[in-house]
Design a protein around this motif. Structure first.
Motif, PDB file in Angstrom:
ATOM      1  N   ARG A 197       0.867  -1.181   0.000  1.00 50.36           N
ATOM      2  CA  ARG A 197       0.000   0.000   0.000  1.00 50.36           C
ATOM      3  C   ARG A 197       0.906   1.234   0.000  1.00 50.36           C
ATOM      4  N   HIS A 198       0.722   2.133  -0.986  1.00 51.22           N
ATOM      5  CA  HIS A 198       1.555   3.320  -1.133  1.00 51.22           C
ATOM      6  C   HIS A 198       0.746   4.570  -0.817  1.00 51.22           C
ATOM      7  N   LEU A 199       1.283   5.432   0.019  1.00 57.93           N
ATOM      8  CA  LEU A 199       0.676   6.729   0.275  1.00 57.93           C
ATOM      9  C   LEU A 199       0.996   7.636  -0.904  1.00 57.93           C
ATOM     10  N   LEU A 200      -0.038   8.204  -1.513  1.00 56.88           N
ATOM     11  CA  LEU A 200       0.157   9.133  -2.618  1.00 56.88           C
ATOM     12  C   LEU A 200       0.268  10.531  -2.024  1.00 56.88           C
ATOM     13  N   ASP A 201       1.472  11.050  -1.977  1.00 54.68           N
ATOM     14  CA  ASP A 201       1.698  12.342  -1.348  1.00 54.68           C
ATOM     15  C   ASP A 201       3.003  12.933  -1.858  1.00 54.68           C
ATOM     16  N   LYS A 202       2.954  14.210  -2.215  1.00 56.65           N
ATOM     17  CA  LYS A 202       4.159  14.941  -2.590  1.00 56.65           C
ATOM     18  C   LYS A 202       4.465  15.912  -1.450  1.00 56.65           C
ATOM     19  N   PRO A 203       5.692  15.931  -0.975  1.00 54.85           N
ATOM     20  CA  PRO A 203       6.037  16.851   0.118  1.00 54.85           C
ATOM     21  C   PRO A 203       5.829  18.316  -0.287  1.00 54.85           C
ATOM     22  N   PHE A 204       5.289  19.101   0.620  1.00 56.38           N
ATOM     23  CA  PHE A 204       5.075  20.540   0.429  1.00 56.38           C
ATOM     24  C   PHE A 204       4.209  20.853  -0.786  1.00 56.38           C
TER      25      PHE A 204
END
Length: 115
Positions: free
Chosen positions: A35-42
């Protein structure tokens, strides 16, 4: 290690965006990804009308992708999200589209098949 490019399209309706955590799992003929969290920092992901892309690296080849699982978990308060579609670019360059075109409410998992 194979890498997939996942593109997520959020609807343009009022309040279609979300600040919740969004996770993706790829299911193929040879296995299932973590399971991958879809998130780009900032970066403010999944805003109304946005099309966001993410690189998802897996441990081993998954074979032909059969379905994906999208999971939404609460960040601060309950936040509905209108998901239009998800596209997946495979390591060999094939594009797969997984249409959704519906609201995802509460904390749930949605299974999408190739359209």
């Amino acid at each position: 290690m194979p890498s997939y490019t996942v593109t997520v399209a959020t609807g343009s309706q009022w309040f279609a965006g979300t600040d919740d955590y969004v996770y993706l799992t790829l299911q193929g003929t040879s296995g299932c990804s973590e399971r991958h969290l879809l998130d780009k920092p900032f970066y403010n992901d999944f805003e109304r009308g946005a099309i966001d892309s993410y690189d998802v690296t897996v441990e081993e080849d998954l074979g032909e992708i059969q379905l994906i699982k999208i999971e939404k978990r609460k960040y601060w308060y309950q936040d509905d999200w209108y998901l239009k579609y998800v596209t997946v670019k495979t390591p060999v360059g094939d594009y797969l589209e997984f249409p959704c075109y519906r609201w995802i409410t509460d904390e749930k998992e949605v299974v999408l098949r190739d359209g």
